[in-house]
Enzyme design. Structure first.
Site, mmCIF file in Angstrom:
data_model
loop_
_atom_site.group_PDB
_atom_site.id
_atom_site.type_symbol
_atom_site.label_atom_id
_atom_site.label_comp_id
_atom_site.label_asym_id
_atom_site.label_seq_id
_atom_site.Cartn_x
_atom_site.Cartn_y
_atom_site.Cartn_z
ATOM 1 N N ASP A 144 17.244 23.404 27.729
ATOM 2 C CA ASP A 144 17.537 22.126 27.045
ATOM 3 C C ASP A 144 16.895 22.060 25.661
ATOM 4 O O ASP A 144 16.208 21.086 25.326
ATOM 5 C CB ASP A 144 17.034 20.951 27.894
ATOM 6 N N GLU A 178 26.962 15.523 30.534
ATOM 7 C CA GLU A 178 25.551 15.346 30.191
ATOM 8 C C GLU A 178 25.329 15.798 28.753
ATOM 9 O O GLU A 178 26.264 16.103 28.038
ATOM 10 C CB GLU A 178 24.673 16.182 31.134
ATOM 11 N N GLU A 181 -1.183 34.141 14.197
ATOM 12 C CA GLU A 181 -1.518 33.989 15.601
ATOM 13 C C GLU A 181 -0.954 35.176 16.385
ATOM 14 O O GLU A 181 0.190 35.576 16.167
ATOM 15 C CB GLU A 181 -0.935 32.686 16.152
ATOM 16 N N GLU A 225 0.150 35.414 19.237
ATOM 17 C CA GLU A 225 1.312 35.076 20.058
ATOM 18 C C GLU A 225 2.553 34.856 19.201
ATOM 19 O O GLU A 225 3.443 34.074 19.545
ATOM 20 C CB GLU A 225 1.023 33.854 20.924
ATOM 21 N N ASP A 256 -6.280 36.969 19.965
ATOM 22 C CA ASP A 256 -6.216 35.606 19.426
ATOM 23 C C ASP A 256 -5.429 35.541 18.118
ATOM 24 O O ASP A 256 -4.445 34.820 18.009
ATOM 25 C CB ASP A 256 -7.628 35.073 19.230
#
Length: 585
Positions: A138, A326, A463, A465, A580
């Site tokens: 979604d 929807e 970062e 990630e 990190d």
């Protein structure tokens, strides 16, 4: 020109390259593999969600390494000295042992010899799904400060006895955020917990189908995040940043079954929000098909919002939406308002209905007013099954970025690659939308995805990630008292052969040094830095010294100065370490 050190490791590079000449060779991650995290079985590369304490992040002994790596330094034995007969032979002096340079490129390169990379769920050159380290459904887009933020329903694997079951949607209580400046390399911002002991709200049970907008109120940018409490109400959260932290200003739902104009709605969910040029906010919601009303369900609604965006301004208005199922969407292109939605599964053929839509497609209507009435125009995106052979629900959001319109939507491509086909776990895609001169819209679902709109900049700290694709790793939020916010997003669950890949990274006029903030495991870990592809040049190695206390900075000089634009591949050797952030200098 390569340095002498770089030349000395060419043989080792060739050994590693022979493991495969395309991105990527087979490795740890295979469809259906699982391991335990936080007491829940999860598939490699897809987390089940939830915070992980600083102590709970893997800190076990790293992978065993070959003890026969040897010293590859150039050596030459002294020739035997001739001793005349009758003279006493002098004993050769005992050579002092040479200590290996464990931070040196030769030693580090030996750790990667013969290694196979983990098989990714998204290959190089594919930009869909957007992320493979977690599910996301979604999707809803926010463009702010030259950055695209995607907010997604946090689908979580439901397991019993180690077996993955169907997605019931009843256990979803988080929303997931990722962001990108180029639409290809995405930074995982983590999850917003909606309910539970650490949830933002105390009244909601679920968090489905987020929608977000920014509005400047009294000179301050504020962010309003709407979500569905299952199919039974809509809440709103507020923050001063698109990444939060978010708060619950009402302490209850914004839209309920008793809200004016709501009666007649079957599913009270799937919000879309829009702030017009004059600052007026509008909320669209609803869905479901009453018995015998497939062609005009009458379950879609639009309502004005008050200036503070957290209250309804009057009664919700019913919209006439052909074959609504929807998934409301709203855009303004020029002076025309586009309302888009997912049609239900009961649409007759075009020849029979005379309408330019089919079942379970993303359809669109237009109006000169945000409150309607809207006139049906056609289909912008067919059901994912038409493109990927996997039929299921369809949910979308259209947005403009750098002069181009895009559509983000969900599919079930990722679960199929993981070996869970038909279970109902969703992942997010992005593709282009064509806006034709007559105002009509069209799009096409792909795994190739969109083109990178700009090169990835190394001007700031990155970062860990952040990635275009990856193999094996997980991204989690850990509690860390030394971090500025008390938490930090990190890359974790790393095993030998795992990797992170970034696309079109701009090294500008030159970078020759690399730094990374990480926490090592009980044994040494290693990072190989490679350019372009699996067969591209290695430009550096970092050793993460084992048993280092807490998060520390590790660094290395690159084997050569890197300039221009390159793909960037970090490959890992070892276990138990956590990443990190990093930077090139």
């Amino acid at each position: 020109m390569r340095s002498n050190v770089a030349r000395r490791i060419l043989v080792l590079e060739i050994c590693v390259t022979l493991a495969g000449t395309m991105l990527f060779g087979c490795g740890r991650q295979s469809a259906g593999d699982s391991h335990e995290t936080e007491g829940e079985t999860v598939a490699d590369g897809v987390t089940t969600g939830g915070d992980v304490s600083d102590e709970s992040v893997s800190d076990e002994s790293g992978a065993k390494k070959d003890d026969t790596t040897g010293d590859l330094a150039d050596t030459q034995a002294d020739p035997q000295e001739h001793t005349p007969e009758g003279e006493q032979t002098k004993e050769d002096p005992v050579a002092e042992p040479i200590e290996e340079d464990k931070d040196g490129a030769v030693y580090c390169a030996a750790q990667f010899e013969g290694m196979k990379r983990t098989m990714p769920y998204k290959l190089y050159g594919e930009h869909n799904p957007v992320m493979t380290q977690a599910f996301g459904a979604d999707p809803y887009a926010l463009v702010y400060d030259d950055t695209v933020y995607l907010y997604m329903t946090g689908d979580v694997l439901e397991t019993s006895g180690g077996t993955v079951g169907n997605n019931t949607f009843g256990k979803i209580n988080t929303l997931h955020i990722v962001k990108s400046k180029d639409l290809v390399n995405w930074t995982d911002c983590g999850e917003i917990k909606i309910n539970g002991s650490k949830g933002v709200t105390k009244w909601a049970n679920n968090s489905w189908a987020p929608a977000i907008c920014m509005k400047n109120i009294d000179g301050k940018d504020q962010f309003f995040l709407y979500f569905a409490n299952g199919g039974g109400g809509i809440g709103v959260l507020v923050a001063d940043s698109p990444e939060g932290p978010f708060t619950d200003p009402l302490g209850k739902a914004l839209v309920t079954w008793s809200s004016p104009g709501v009666p007649g709605v079957v599913w009270l969910f799937d919000p879309a929000v829009f702030v017009d040029d004059d600052g007026t906010g509008y909320l669209y919601f609803g869905g479901g098909v009453p018995e015998g009303k497939q062609d005009n369900p009458g379950t879609g609604r639009v309502v004005k919002l008050t200036d503070d965006m957290i209250h309804l301004d009057g009664e919700a208005k019913a919209l006439e939406i052909p074959y609504l199922f929807e998934d409301s969407g709203i855009n303004k292109i020029g002076d025309t308002y586009y309302y888009s939605y997912c049609s239900n599964w009961n649409v007759p053929s075009m020849a029979e209905s005379g309408l330019p839509i089919e079942s379970a497609q993303i359809c669109y209507m237009t109006s000169k007013s945000p409150m309607g009435p809207f006139e049906l125009q056609g289909t912008v995106l067919r059901n994912p099954g038409a493109y990927f052979g996997i039929w299921g629900t369809n949910h979308h959001c259209m947005f403009e970025f750098k002069g181009q319109y895009y559509i983000t939507y969900h599919t079930q491509v990722l679960e199929k690659k993981m070996g869970y086909e038909g279970k109902g776990y969703r992942c997010t895609h992005i593709d282009k939308v064509t806006v034709n001169e007559d105002g009509s819209l069209s799009s096409f679902g792909t795994t190739t995805g969109v083109e990178q709109v700009c090169n990835f900049s190394l001007e700031d700290v990155v970062e860990a990630e952040t990635m275009s694709t990856m193999g094996g790793i997980e991204v989690v939020k850990i509690r860390d008292s030394k971090a500025e916010t008390g938490e930090r997003m990190v890359v974790s669950a790393i095993e030998t052969g795992d990797f992170i890949f970034l696309s079109n990274v701009d090294f500008a006029q030159g970078k020759n040094h690399f730094r990374i903030t990480a926490r090592s495991g009980n044994e040494d870990g290693f990072i190989e830095i490679r350019l372009d592809t699996i067969g591209g040049p290695v430009v550096g190695y970092v050793r993460l010294a084992g048993e280092a206390e807490g998060f520390q900075e590790f660094e290395c000089d690159l084997l050569e100065t890197v300039t221009g634009v390159h793909n960037l591949l970090f490959t890992f050797c070892g276990e138990g370490f956590t990443l990190d952030k990093w930077c090139f200098e």
